[in-house]
Write an enzyme that holds these catalytic residues in place. Structure first.
Site, PDB file in Angstrom:
ATOM      1  N   LYS A   1       0.835  -1.312  -0.011  1.00 35.89           N
ATOM      2  CA  LYS A   1       0.042  -0.050  -0.131  1.00 35.89           C
ATOM      3  C   LYS A   1       0.650   1.354  -0.064  1.00 35.89           C
ATOM      4  O   LYS A   1       0.522   2.178  -0.647  1.00 35.89           O
ATOM      5  CB  LYS A   1      -0.843   0.209   1.302  1.00 35.89           C
ATOM      6  CG  LYS A   1      -2.124  -1.086   0.968  1.00 35.89           C
ATOM      7  CD  LYS A   1      -3.281  -0.676   2.068  1.00 35.89           C
ATOM      8  CE  LYS A   1      -4.144  -1.694   1.800  1.00 35.89           C
ATOM      9  NZ  LYS A   1      -5.559  -1.434   2.871  1.00 35.89           N
TER      10      LYS A   1
ATOM     11  N   LYS B   1     -10.836  -8.616 -11.531  1.00 31.56           N
ATOM     12  CA  LYS B   1     -12.090  -8.712 -10.880  1.00 31.56           C
ATOM     13  C   LYS B   1     -12.917  -7.326 -10.419  1.00 31.56           C
ATOM     14  O   LYS B   1     -12.243  -6.230 -10.673  1.00 31.56           O
ATOM     15  CB  LYS B   1     -11.739  -9.389  -9.326  1.00 31.56           C
ATOM     16  CG  LYS B   1     -11.234  -8.432  -8.208  1.00 31.56           C
ATOM     17  CD  LYS B   1     -11.355  -9.240  -7.055  1.00 31.56           C
ATOM     18  CE  LYS B   1     -11.282  -8.015  -5.887  1.00 31.56           C
ATOM     19  NZ  LYS B   1     -12.127  -6.936  -5.812  1.00 31.56           N
TER      20      LYS B   1
ATOM     21  N   LYS C   1     -14.571  -2.335  -5.918  1.00 27.92           N
ATOM     22  CA  LYS C   1     -15.215  -1.004  -5.755  1.00 27.92           C
ATOM     23  C   LYS C   1     -14.386   0.237  -5.607  1.00 27.92           C
ATOM     24  O   LYS C   1     -15.043   1.324  -5.976  1.00 27.92           O
ATOM     25  CB  LYS C   1     -16.028  -1.037  -4.094  1.00 27.92           C
ATOM     26  CG  LYS C   1     -15.159  -1.218  -2.882  1.00 27.92           C
ATOM     27  CD  LYS C   1     -15.826  -1.239  -1.653  1.00 27.92           C
ATOM     28  CE  LYS C   1     -15.389  -2.063  -0.653  1.00 27.92           C
ATOM     29  NZ  LYS C   1     -13.898  -2.082  -0.119  1.00 27.92           N
TER      30      LYS C   1
HETATM   31  P1  ATP Z   1     -11.207  -2.479  -2.793  1.00 26.84           P
HETATM   32  O1  ATP Z   1     -11.240  -1.799  -4.312  1.00 26.84           O
HETATM   33  O2  ATP Z   1     -11.442  -1.354  -1.993  1.00 26.84           O
HETATM   34  O3  ATP Z   1     -10.018  -3.203  -2.623  1.00 26.84           O
HETATM   35  P2  ATP Z   1     -13.075  -4.503  -3.253  1.00 26.84           P
HETATM   36  O4  ATP Z   1     -14.292  -4.313  -4.080  1.00 26.84           O
HETATM   37  O5  ATP Z   1     -11.990  -5.277  -3.699  1.00 26.84           O
HETATM   38  O6  ATP Z   1     -12.874  -3.000  -3.132  1.00 26.84           O
HETATM   39  P3  ATP Z   1     -12.612  -5.463  -0.588  1.00 26.84           P
HETATM   40  O7  ATP Z   1     -12.931  -4.446   0.294  1.00 26.84           O
HETATM   41  O8  ATP Z   1     -11.183  -5.617  -0.876  1.00 26.84           O
HETATM   42  O9  ATP Z   1     -13.576  -5.289  -1.958  1.00 26.84           O
HETATM   43  O10 ATP Z   1     -13.242  -6.843  -0.143  1.00 26.84           O
HETATM   44  C1  ATP Z   1     -14.455  -6.973   0.776  1.00 26.84           C
HETATM   45  C2  ATP Z   1     -14.741  -8.198   0.243  1.00 26.84           C
HETATM   46  O11 ATP Z   1     -15.668  -8.552  -0.854  1.00 26.84           O
HETATM   47  C3  ATP Z   1     -13.828  -9.404   0.369  1.00 26.84           C
HETATM   48  O12 ATP Z   1     -14.326 -10.606   1.063  1.00 26.84           O
HETATM   49  C4  ATP Z   1     -13.697  -9.767  -1.062  1.00 26.84           C
HETATM   50  O13 ATP Z   1     -13.384 -11.307  -1.083  1.00 26.84           O
HETATM   51  C5  ATP Z   1     -15.184  -9.518  -1.507  1.00 26.84           C
HETATM   52  N1  ATP Z   1     -15.141  -9.417  -2.954  1.00 26.84           N
HETATM   53  C6  ATP Z   1     -14.498  -8.378  -3.443  1.00 26.84           C
HETATM   54  N2  ATP Z   1     -14.444  -8.167  -4.862  1.00 26.84           N
HETATM   55  C7  ATP Z   1     -15.373  -9.224  -5.008  1.00 26.84           C
HETATM   56  C8  ATP Z   1     -15.621  -9.803  -6.396  1.00 26.84           C
HETATM   57  N3  ATP Z   1     -15.456  -9.158  -7.666  1.00 26.84           N
HETATM   58  N4  ATP Z   1     -16.353 -11.176  -6.466  1.00 26.84           N
HETATM   59  C9  ATP Z   1     -16.434 -11.820  -5.160  1.00 26.84           C
HETATM   60  N5  ATP Z   1     -15.991 -11.064  -4.187  1.00 26.84           N
HETATM   61  C10 ATP Z   1     -15.581 -10.103  -3.949  1.00 26.84           C
HETATM   62 MG    MG Z   2      -9.834  -5.367  -2.631  1.00 29.57          MG
END
Ligand code: ATP
Ligand code: MG
Length: 343
Positions: A119, A209, A212
């Site tokens: 990070k 993937k 958010k």
């Molecule tokens: P960021 O971009 O802030 O990392 P993110 O969408 O990747 O956000 P995280 O906060 O990293 O989300 O993860 C939150 C939860 O959502 C975790 O348990 C992760 O496994 C799940 N998750 C995130 N993206 C996906 C996806 N595309 N499909 C399924 N599960 C997901």
């Molecule tokens: Mg993430």
């Protein structure tokens, strides 16, 4: 005997996307419903963690409350006495214990954390905060204050859980039994079951993937998206030029992703959705079906969000936070005594 504690956090750094909903939110709610009774479930928003990297502070509080509402709308029960829902910063013991544990944590130990290396490498040097550096200590206090045994940990958090076990053991060795040491990573995995490995892909680039915090957001369905706008995102999803629908994540990642989304939204097993569409040639028809389901899902979800009883949610937070302050302060007092801050 008090119940063993399961603890899990839900970071509120942005609106949640479809992958978070199916990959994290629903499984977490399912876990809470399954284990409440035999276990105490702590679900918290780690709000003190939310600005270890820069965020929009004017929107933070609203985002946190919005995330809580999303959980309620997704089916988290607000009336189960075994399920506690709280915001970390409303329990001051988190900050106080973090400071104390900071003084028993090695600089070298924190410097080895790969999350920090990753990070911090992505930020300008002057934006790398001490908070980002020592957030594993805050995470350790999140767990240790409540004596949590079970904490679902993803790949990126295993090192921090190991650190939590280390610092707990170190304090216990030196000062007597202050902390419950959480279970080791393999036992966590055994307890929570195999990660289903669900990964909804980005609509524009289906080789990565859905995330958010994606910069453009064009390939991401956010839970807050306008249903028609979301349907348009689906209609312009990247596919391929093969011209026949097959479920093949390597050769046809876009089509496979659409089939996956369709199955999740319509509540049918993936292989059933695949059987329905396999061999058909009109990608447009598949897209229309997914777009229709997506818009319908969002419309329904927005209605559920609007129907969340905000007063009940506020009351749940207030009662959980009061209960958690009691538990956390007791743990903190034990540590304060041990280190000589209290008689
Ligand atoms: P960021 O971009 O802030 O990392 P993110 O969408 O990747 O956000 P995280 O906060 O990293 O989300 O993860 C939150 C939860 O959502 C975790 O348990 C992760 O496994 C799940 N998750 C995130 N993206 C996906 C996806 N595309 N499909 C399924 N599960 C997901
Ligand atoms: Mg993430």
């Amino acid at each position: 005997m008090s119940k063993p504690v399961i603890l899990t956090g839900l970071r509120a750094n942005n609106d949640l996307q479809l992958g978070n909903y199916f990959g994290a939110l629903l499984p977490m709610i399912d876990m809470a419903n399954t284990h409440a009774g035999a276990y105490q479930i702590n679900l918290f928003v780690p709000d003190l963690h939310s600005f270890t990297t820069p965020v929009d502070h004017t929107a933070l509080h609203a985002n946190i409350m919005h995330t809580m509402k999303i959980f309620a709308a997704a089916g988290l029960p607000l009336d189960n006495p075994d399920i506690h829902i709280y915001r970390q910063s409303y329990i001051p013991a988190h900050s106080e214990l973090t400071w104390i544990l900071d003084c028993f944590t090695g600089f070298g130990e924190m410097s080895r954390m790969t999350q920090f290396k990753d990070k911090s490498a992505r930020l300008d040097e002057d934006r790398v905060s001490v908070g980002l550096f020592n957030y594993p200590v805050l995470m350790a206090t999140d767990i240790l204050l409540y004596g949590a045994s079970y904490v679902p940990v993803g790949e990126d958090q295993t090192q921090h859980l190991e650190f939590t076990r280390d610092i707990a053991g170190r304090m216990n060795n030196r000062f007597g039994e202050l902390f419950v040491v959480p279970k080791a990573v393999p036992e966590q995995h055994k307890f929570f079951g195999k990660d289903q490995g669900l990964r909804i892909k980005d609509l524009v680039d289906p080789t990565k993937k859905m995330s958010k915090s994606d910069e453009s957001g064009k390939g991401v369905i956010f839970l807050g998206d306008d249903p028609d706008a979301a349907a348009r995102k689906i209609m312009s999803a990247t596919t391929d030029s093969m011209g026949v629908i097959h479920f093949d994540r390597e050769q046809q990642p876009g089509i496979s992703n659409l089939l996956q989304i369709l199955a999740l939204l319509s509540g049918v097993p993936l292989d059933q959705a695949v059987r329905t569409w396999e061999g058909k040639e009109r990608y447009g028809e598949l897209k229309t079906a997914v777009a229709t389901e997506t818009a319908a899902f969002l419309k329904q979800f927005h209605a559920r969000l609007a129907a969340v009883d905000e007063a009940a949610l506020e009351a749940k937070l207030a009662s959980s936070e009061a209960a958690m302050r009691g538990i956390a302060n007791k743990t903190l007092l034990g540590v304060q005594r041990a280190v000589g801050l209290r008689p």
